[in-house]
Scaffold this active site. Structure first.
Site, PDB file in Angstrom:
ATOM      1  N   ARG A 251       0.864  -1.196   0.000  1.00  0.00           N
ATOM      2  CA  ARG A 251       0.000   0.000   0.000  1.00  0.00           C
ATOM      3  C   ARG A 251       0.897   1.241   0.000  1.00  0.00           C
ATOM      4  O   ARG A 251       1.540   1.551   0.988  1.00  0.00           O
ATOM      5  CB  ARG A 251      -0.930  -0.009   1.215  1.00  0.00           C
ATOM      6  CG  ARG A 251      -2.184   0.853   0.980  1.00  0.00           C
ATOM      7  CD  ARG A 251      -2.968   1.068   2.263  1.00  0.00           C
ATOM      8  NE  ARG A 251      -2.250   1.971   3.130  1.00  0.00           N
ATOM      9  CZ  ARG A 251      -2.193   1.870   4.468  1.00  0.00           C
ATOM     10  NH1 ARG A 251      -2.839   0.910   5.085  1.00  0.00           N
ATOM     11  NH2 ARG A 251      -1.512   2.728   5.171  1.00  0.00           N
ATOM     12  N   HIS A 255      -4.121   4.665   4.179  1.00  0.00           N
ATOM     13  CA  HIS A 255      -5.320   3.825   4.050  1.00  0.00           C
ATOM     14  C   HIS A 255      -6.476   4.619   3.430  1.00  0.00           C
ATOM     15  O   HIS A 255      -7.231   4.130   2.609  1.00  0.00           O
ATOM     16  CB  HIS A 255      -5.728   3.307   5.428  1.00  0.00           C
ATOM     17  CG  HIS A 255      -7.055   2.634   5.449  1.00  0.00           C
ATOM     18  ND1 HIS A 255      -7.249   1.385   4.916  1.00  0.00           N
ATOM     19  CD2 HIS A 255      -8.268   3.047   5.902  1.00  0.00           C
ATOM     20  CE1 HIS A 255      -8.523   1.047   5.059  1.00  0.00           C
ATOM     21  NE2 HIS A 255      -9.156   2.036   5.650  1.00  0.00           N
ATOM     22  N   TYR A 264       2.441   4.688  12.253  1.00  0.00           N
ATOM     23  CA  TYR A 264       2.556   3.254  12.539  1.00  0.00           C
ATOM     24  C   TYR A 264       3.480   2.483  11.603  1.00  0.00           C
ATOM     25  O   TYR A 264       3.658   1.282  11.774  1.00  0.00           O
ATOM     26  CB  TYR A 264       1.169   2.601  12.554  1.00  0.00           C
ATOM     27  CG  TYR A 264       0.359   2.804  11.289  1.00  0.00           C
ATOM     28  CD1 TYR A 264       0.591   2.033  10.158  1.00  0.00           C
ATOM     29  CD2 TYR A 264      -0.637   3.778  11.233  1.00  0.00           C
ATOM     30  CE1 TYR A 264      -0.147   2.223   8.999  1.00  0.00           C
ATOM     31  CE2 TYR A 264      -1.383   3.977  10.079  1.00  0.00           C
ATOM     32  CZ  TYR A 264      -1.132   3.197   8.961  1.00  0.00           C
ATOM     33  OH  TYR A 264      -1.855   3.389   7.818  1.00  0.00           O
TER      34      TYR A 264
HETATM   35  C1  LIG Z   1     -16.503  -5.877   9.117  1.00  0.00           C
HETATM   36  C2  LIG Z   1     -15.598  -4.708   9.211  1.00  0.00           C
HETATM   37  N1  LIG Z   1     -14.709  -4.642  10.217  1.00  0.00           N
HETATM   38  C3  LIG Z   1     -13.874  -3.574  10.311  1.00  0.00           C
HETATM   39  C4  LIG Z   1     -13.914  -2.564   9.382  1.00  0.00           C
HETATM   40  C5  LIG Z   1     -12.971  -1.381   9.492  1.00  0.00           C
HETATM   41  N2  LIG Z   1     -11.968  -1.451   8.418  1.00  0.00           N
HETATM   42  C6  LIG Z   1     -12.080  -0.690   7.319  1.00  0.00           C
HETATM   43  S1  LIG Z   1     -10.840  -0.968   6.248  1.00  0.00           S
HETATM   44  C7  LIG Z   1     -10.120  -2.110   7.255  1.00  0.00           C
HETATM   45  C8  LIG Z   1      -8.847  -2.803   6.862  1.00  0.00           C
HETATM   46  C9  LIG Z   1      -8.988  -3.756   5.748  1.00  0.00           C
HETATM   47  O1  LIG Z   1      -7.732  -4.162   5.269  1.00  0.00           O
HETATM   48  P1  LIG Z   1      -7.570  -5.048   3.993  1.00  0.00           P
HETATM   49  O2  LIG Z   1      -8.594  -6.118   3.990  1.00  0.00           O
HETATM   50  O3  LIG Z   1      -6.150  -5.470   3.923  1.00  0.00           O
HETATM   51  O4  LIG Z   1      -7.931  -4.063   2.784  1.00  0.00           O
HETATM   52  P2  LIG Z   1      -7.172  -2.725   2.319  1.00  0.00           P
HETATM   53  O5  LIG Z   1      -7.800  -1.606   3.119  1.00  0.00           O
HETATM   54  O6  LIG Z   1      -5.728  -2.863   2.593  1.00  0.00           O
HETATM   55  O7  LIG Z   1      -7.500  -2.587   0.885  1.00  0.00           O
HETATM   56  C10 LIG Z   1     -10.869  -2.260   8.425  1.00  0.00           C
HETATM   57  C11 LIG Z   1     -10.497  -3.166   9.517  1.00  0.00           C
HETATM   58  C12 LIG Z   1     -14.879  -2.669   8.359  1.00  0.00           C
HETATM   59  N3  LIG Z   1     -14.972  -1.749   7.392  1.00  0.00           N
HETATM   60  N4  LIG Z   1     -15.687  -3.747   8.284  1.00  0.00           N
END
Ligand SMILES: Cc1ncc(C[n+]2csc(CCOP(=O)(O)OP(=O)(O)O)c2C)c(N)n1
Ligand SMILES: [Mg+2]
Length: 378
Positions: A251, A255, A264
């Protein structure tokens, strides 16, 4: 560690591989056009957020190859299911870019939404991994009906820790449906690094546990993403079941616009990955092949800028709805009393405070900003 499928070299030590069958020159140019359109949308959206013209935005800068490459391998009849990270994928399937921008602006009513059936693009999914069972279900239904329709869902490394990932993968493998699970392993789930997400060395090795095919590709290489997806779809259509693709990348940006990765992670590590970003790399590759030149590159860039500039005008021409839309649209039967109470409370908050006029001021006038003295009537 499982080898990465890669076609685009680095123009130095890592050699290019021959373009795989199925991608003619016109396809390479079209794929490049898609990459540039996605990048242009993303950069403009970040600027709009910084200017307060849209809300929080989840940028995908650097992940364009995982999106355009995979989508280019799909047939138009195939369904795709994006997460928030692939929020603009619909614009490559005919969704107006202004619709996606309006979604990020938080418009209600019909604005900001498209009908998934019109484009075979699922709704932009914010809850992690909940769209994976939808993709499996869609392919299962297609199989039962005898339709030659496959599905593809994109999700992140963090999504593999969700129960929905397991359920969707297991079901798809057991019922041998034509689903592609496209995991964009950018090694971060907000501030959680992959080392705290899973104990396996790779994502792709999880495929074996479900009894499905798996392939690991360079996620910064759109051609590799295309090839892996094309093969996965072909296998799915042949009745060989689903495939897990791990697109290994990093990434490169925060985020989202509300995030500061300096808090972090070591951003000097991020800088090492930057030269792999897909647009510069694909452009250099296509120039080495003699498929692209500077003029064509500029024309593609200009066209994308114009498309997105027009989208911003269209988005801002939509009448801004009032805050009452928070309460509308949940119940077909109208608002329950709790909502009506909430709406009245909101109107109360919205009402400008009453300004009481000051009484006549004694003594010489000190101008518009005269402060009342203690004891003055107020
Ligand atoms: C069910 C749920 N739990 C927590 C979140 C909060 N959240 C938003 S993005 C994220 C991280 C996801 O990471 P990843 O699957 O690696 O996808 P990326 O953001 O790196 O594309 C989290 C925990 C959410 N949106 N939905
Ligand atoms: Mg991630």
């Amino acid at each position: 560690m499982t080898e990465l499928l890669r076609y685009i070299g680095d123009g130095a030590g890592v050699p290019d591989r021959e373009v795989p069958d199925g991608l003619a020159e016109k396809d390479l140019i079209e794929l490049y056009r898609w990459l540039v359109l996605l990048r242009t949308f993303d950069e403009r959206a970040v600027a709009l957020q910084r200017q307060g013209r849209i809300g929080t935005y989840a940028l995908y800068w650097g992940e364009e190859g995982t999106q355009a490459g995979a989508l280019y391998a799909c047939e138009e009849r195939d369904w795709v299911f994006p997460s928030y990270r692939q929020n603009a994928i619909g614009i490559l399937r005919g969704v107006a870019p202004s619709t996606v921008l309006a979604w990020w602006r938080g418009y209600g009513g019909g604005h900001g939404f498209y009908n998934p059936r019109d484009h075979r693009v699922g709704p932009i999914c914010v809850p992690i991994a909940t769209h994976l069972p939808h993709a499996t279900g869609l392919s299962w239904a297609a199989k039962i009906r005898g339709d030659d329709v496959a599905s593809l869902s994109w999700f992140g490394d963090g999504a593999t820790s969700e129960g929905d990932f397991h359920e969707a993968m297991n079901f798809a493998a057991v019922f041998k449906v034509a689903t592609v699970f496209f995991c964009v392993n950018n090694q971060w789930a907000i501030s959680t690094p992959i080392s705290k997400q899973m104990a396996t060395a790779t994502v792709v090795e999880k495929a074996a546990a479900y009894g499905m095919n798996g392939i690991r590709v360079d996620g910064f290489d759109p051609i590799a993403c295309w090839k892996a997806t094309k093969d996965a779809l072909d296998r799915g259509r042949n009745g060989e079941g689903p495939t897990l693709i791990e697109a290994y990348c990093y990434r490169l940006k925060p985020h989202g616009t509300a995030d500061d990765p300096n808090l972090y992670r070591d951003e000097s590590e991020t800088a090492k990955w930057l030269p792999h970003e897909p647009i510069g790399r694909t452009s250099a590759f296509l120039k080495r092949l003699g498929v692209l030149d500077d003029d064509k590159e500029r024309a593609i860039g200009d066209e994308a800028k114009q498309t997105i500039a027009q989208a911003v005008v269209e988005m801002e021409a939509i009448d801004q709805p009032g805050r009452e839309i928070l309460f509308e649209g949940t119940y077909a039967t109208g608002m329950p009393w709790t909502f009506e109470e909430g709406l009245r409370e909101l109107e109360e908050v919205d009402r400008p405070p009453e300004v009481k006029p000051l009484g006549p001021q004694p003594g010489p006038s000190t101008g518009d900003h005269a402060e009342p003295k203690p004891g003055d009537p107020s």
